[in-house]
Design an enzyme around this catalytic site. Structure first.
Site, PDB file in Angstrom:
ATOM      1  CD  GLN A  27      20.041  61.725 -30.669  1.00 29.94           C
ATOM      2  OE1 GLN A  27      20.417  61.029 -29.911  1.00 29.94           O
ATOM      3  NE2 GLN A  27      18.852  61.299 -31.228  1.00 29.94           N
ATOM      4  CG  PHE A  54       9.432  57.649 -35.934  1.00 29.34           C
ATOM      5  CD1 PHE A  54       8.288  57.592 -35.008  1.00 29.34           C
ATOM      6  CD2 PHE A  54       9.542  56.749 -36.789  1.00 29.34           C
ATOM      7  CE1 PHE A  54       7.337  56.675 -35.038  1.00 29.34           C
ATOM      8  CE2 PHE A  54       8.780  55.647 -36.979  1.00 29.34           C
ATOM      9  CZ  PHE A  54       7.672  55.681 -35.918  1.00 29.34           C
ATOM     10  CD  GLU A  71       8.126  64.231 -34.184  1.00 24.96           C
ATOM     11  OE1 GLU A  71       7.668  64.016 -33.266  1.00 24.96           O
ATOM     12  OE2 GLU A  71       9.187  63.267 -34.524  1.00 24.96           O
ATOM     13  CG  ASP A 113      16.087  58.758 -33.776  1.00 22.55           C
ATOM     14  OD1 ASP A 113      16.256  57.843 -33.117  1.00 22.55           O
ATOM     15  OD2 ASP A 113      16.575  60.070 -33.470  1.00 22.55           O
ATOM     16  CB  CYS A 139      16.891  55.104 -27.625  1.00 20.13           C
ATOM     17  SG  CYS A 139      15.148  55.088 -27.708  1.00 20.13           S
TER      18      CYS A 139
END
Length: 181
Positions: A27, A54, A71, A113, A139
């Site tokens: 982040q 994710f 992931e 995410d 995002c």
């Protein structure tokens, strides 16, 4: 490409040190990360069987003590697996092979995410599942809206959305949302 690294780069997430692979994602700011982690924790509450999809390096998986993390980046998955040996970490492309109904049925909560493209294939599977809580960090408001519509159409309630302005001097915002069934 790393040419010389006398001491491996590390990062600490939720008190757990882990190797920081080339191309790893974090982040943008500590306070932004803290706000997103707090929102995810608030959403999933006391859930016990938690998956982080994710997962990246495990920002949320480590914070909520997820039992499973997926992931697509092989290096990030390997770093998380090494740092959290008791967590079931899988190198998995959720765009091509999302968790299906049989995999989701054992979960109480899911943390998502995804990259800017969102998570439409995984969201379709979640919308048909019985997972009780979904914490979604995004995002990209446009792909979040698309994915949120699929979840709501699948029977989820959008409980809240929290914008997080961690990109100072920019119009870009992150958001955290909570869905429940």
């Amino acid at each position: 490409e790393t040419v010389y690294q006398p001491v491996p780069a590390t990062v600490t997430l939720s008190g757990v040190p882990l190797a920081f692979p080339t191309g790893g994602f974090l982040q943008a700011t500590e306070d932004g990360e803290a706000a997103l982690v707090a929102a995810v924790r608030h959403c999933i509450g006391q859930s016990s069987a938690i998956a982080d999809l994710f997962a990246g390096l495990g920002t949320f998986a480590l914070a909520v003590r997820a039992s499973y993390a997926a992931e697509a980046s092989r290096d990030s998955a390997a770093a998380l697996k090494q740092a959290a040996p008791n967590m079931n970490v899988e190198h998995r492309d959720l765009y091509r092979r999302p968790l299906d109904g049989s995999e989701l049925e054992r979960l109480d909560a899911v943390v998502l995410d995804p990259p800017r493209a969102g998570a439409v294939e995984q969201i379709k599977q979640l919308a048909a599942s019985n997972v009780k809580r979904i914490a979604y960090v995004s995002c990209n408001p446009a792909t979040f809206a698309r994915d949120a519509r699929l979840l709501v159409d699948g029977g989820y309630t959008l409980d809240w959305v929290r914008p997080v302005g961690q990109f100072r001097w920019s119009t870009h915002v992150e958001l955290a949302a909570c869905f429940s069934r």
